[in-house]
Scaffold this active site. Structure first.
Site, PDB file in Angstrom:
ATOM      1  N   LYS A 170       0.708  -1.342  -0.050  1.00 53.45           N
ATOM      2  CA  LYS A 170       0.106  -0.001   0.087  1.00 53.45           C
ATOM      3  C   LYS A 170       1.038   1.229   0.154  1.00 53.45           C
ATOM      4  CE  LYS A 170      -1.660   3.067   1.808  1.00 53.45           C
ATOM      5  NZ  LYS A 170      -1.573   4.439   1.676  1.00 53.45           N
ATOM      6  N   GLU A 245       9.873   2.014  10.101  1.00 59.38           N
ATOM      7  CA  GLU A 245      11.058   2.901  10.071  1.00 59.38           C
ATOM      8  C   GLU A 245      10.365   4.203  10.021  1.00 59.38           C
ATOM      9  OE1 GLU A 245      14.172   2.733   9.007  1.00 59.38           O
ATOM     10  OE2 GLU A 245      14.201   0.571   8.954  1.00 59.38           O
ATOM     11  N   CYS A 279      13.863  11.220   6.079  1.00 60.62           N
ATOM     12  CA  CYS A 279      13.851  10.913   7.757  1.00 60.62           C
ATOM     13  C   CYS A 279      15.290  11.055   8.404  1.00 60.62           C
ATOM     14  CB  CYS A 279      13.129   9.608   7.708  1.00 60.62           C
ATOM     15  SG  CYS A 279      13.727   8.161   6.670  1.00 60.62           S
ATOM     16  N   GLU A 369      10.347  16.475  14.283  1.00 56.07           N
ATOM     17  CA  GLU A 369      10.591  16.185  13.130  1.00 56.07           C
ATOM     18  C   GLU A 369       9.896  17.353  11.968  1.00 56.07           C
ATOM     19  OE1 GLU A 369       9.368  12.454  10.989  1.00 56.07           O
ATOM     20  OE2 GLU A 369      11.473  12.485  10.107  1.00 56.07           O
TER      21      GLU A 369
END
Ligand code: NAP
Ligand code: MG
Length: 462
Positions: A170, A245, A279, A369
């Site tokens: 997906k 992750e 990331c 982040e």
């Protein structure tokens, strides 16, 4: 852009169960570039069944044969390199050259590495009077983000197939066209029907249905920490394997003896590439107080050079989010030395390459982040303080250390709570395990460590 109006399931493109669609926008001009079906739980169920059915034969296929098919898949990616780069540029917005080199180029390396690993990995081991077999975990539900649309797919699908697992993917709603191109490549490579399946759709619908499906043995997710926590909870409740992750807030630690110009330039380039949507980006730059002002000046210059070369961020929501973080930084007392929160263009989801000075570790921009082209420069007085700051977030995905020599940088890196550290500009290694300490995730991707995520052991004693 070419778009399929169905799902790739059981070796063929089939109509979706429902009629909802997702319109893909080009973030550079906000214009539609394609439309794909929005999958439902029913599509996910059909795909998982296809993957289950294909699993026994694929698991029993000799690893070298699986490797040869992954090699064929790699060749298909090579043949589609230009189309992949153009598609990533159209749906993610990254400059074409970056799409060619990184978005299309790196997955070719990774697929190639798993073609070889499948053929050479020891799937059997002797321990005393036991023979230990490494067997595939089963059906993998892979859920991927938009920031490196093909890389994130290949990071999961290639090792899963090498291990003998079958997959339902997906992909992110923002970048489904790249995923469809990958499905075409898998098909042309001759990956057997049902071994790889694609369901496009929304995270809260198709993604959630995939994570919850009883027929999925391992959920491998890359994306936000918030969704990762939910997926971990779902997998935990069902005693399913899970790989996560998640986000990062990596530190770029410039020690007093380092080549400052080189370290600052590399640090800014690392964050600005892919418009800060990486990331593992080194979004916190740590500099000793003696050279702080010089570093700020160098960073501001380096960021200003990115002005017109940087691509947009992926969508309007991310643009608003990143601009919000820049405002928050100003509000909390950080000093903008390049860029700012104002949108630089009328059209497209652009954010100015931005550098903050006078950032303290407790500020929001130093802790959360941002996922945009924003660097925060933080001052430290001595090495112990630098280490405290570097380790002072909930994340631990990556980082960098620069010092007068490698030994000094390595000694510092060994004390960092993070999964990867580049020493004095060390280059990307597609075989090195990638993954997070702390809330940056669970599990590793790439190379042999990435392969073992998809294997389970069976010990026979005789
Ligand atoms: P996200 O929502 O976590 O998306 C990642 C993937 O998970 C997408 O395929 C998404 O589908 C799917 N998803 C969303 N909700 C789900 C659910 N409840 N169950 C199962 N799957 C679900 O990330 P995002 O919204 O695109 O980005 C938000 C923030 O996440 C970014 O600002 C950034 O901080 C972080 N992020 C990190 C990474 C990374 O590599 N670590 C990558 C991307 C984003 P949809 O596409 O439909 O949402
Ligand atoms: Mg989302």
């Amino acid at each position: 852009m070419k778009a399929h109006d169905g799902m790739y399931i059981g070796g063929a493109w089939r109509p979706a169960a429902g009629t909802d669609t997702i319109t893909v926008l080009n973030p550079a001009d906000e214009q539609p570039v394609g439309e794909v079906p929005a999958g439902t739980a029913e599509d996910v169920d059909t795909a998982v069944r296809a993957a289950r059915e294909a699993f026994p034969a694929w698991a029993a296929t000799p690893p070298a044969e699986r490797g040869a098919l992954i090699g064929a898949l790699r060749d298909q990616l090579v043949a589609r390199k230009d189309e992949i780069a153009e598609t990533v540029t159209a749906e993610l917005g990254s400059p074409l050259q970056f799409s060619q080199m990184v978005h299309a180029g790196v997955p070719i390396l990774v697929a190639g590495s798993y073609a070889e690993l499948a053929a050479t990995y020891a799937f059997e081991e002797k321990i005393g009077n036991s023979t230990v077999y490494m067997e595939p975990v089963g059906v993998v539900g892979a859920i991927t983000p938009w920031n490196y649309p093909l890389h994130q797919i290949v990071n999961k699908v290639a090792p899963a197939l090498a291990a003998g697992c079958t997959v339902v993917l997906k992909p992110a709603e923002d970048t489904p066209l790249t995923a469809q191109l990958f499905a075409e490549a898998a098909h042309e490579a001759g990956i057997p029907a049902g071994v790889f399946n694609l369901v496009t759709g929304l995270g809260a619908v198709a993604g959630q249905a995939l994570a919850e499906h009883e027929g999925v043995d391992l959920v491998s997710f890359t994306g936000s920490t918030a969704v990762g926590k939910q997926i971990g909870a779902i997998a935990g409740a069902a005693v399913k394997r899970v790989a996560l992750e998640l986000g990062g807030k990596s530190a770029n630690v410039i020690l007093p003896g380092a080549d400052l110009t080189k370290a600052v330039k590399a640090g800014v380039a690392n964050v600005m590439s892919n418009s800060g949507q990486t990331c593992s980006a080194w979004t916190r730059m740590l500099v000793d107080s003696a050279r702080y002002d010089e570093a700020v000046e160098l960073a501001a210059e380096a960021a200003a050079k990115y002005g017109s070369r940087i691509g947009p961020v992926v969508n309007a929501k991310q643009q608003a989010r990143v601009r919000g973080y820049i405002d928050k930084g100003i509000e909390e007392g950080a000093r903008v030395v390049a860029g700012g929160s104002e949108a630089p263009r009328e059209q497209g989801y652009y954010v100015q390459p931005t550098v903050f000075a006078d950032v303290t570790p407790d500020m929001t921009i130093a802790r959360e982040e941002i996922f945009g082209p924003v660097v925060s420069i933080i001052r430290y007085e001595d090495e112990d303080e630098a280490l405290r700051i570097a380790n002072g977030t909930v994340y631990g995905l990556a980082g960098a250390v620069w010092a007068a020599d490698d030994a000094e940088a390595i000694a510092f890196a060994r004390r960092m709570e993070t999964g990867q550290v580049d020493i004095n500009g060390g280059s990307f290694n597609p075989l090195a395990p990638f993954g997070g300490y702390k809330q940056s995730g669970v599990g590793r991707e790439l190379g042999p460590h990435g392969l073992t995520e998809y294997l389970q052991t069976k010990s026979l004693q005789f």
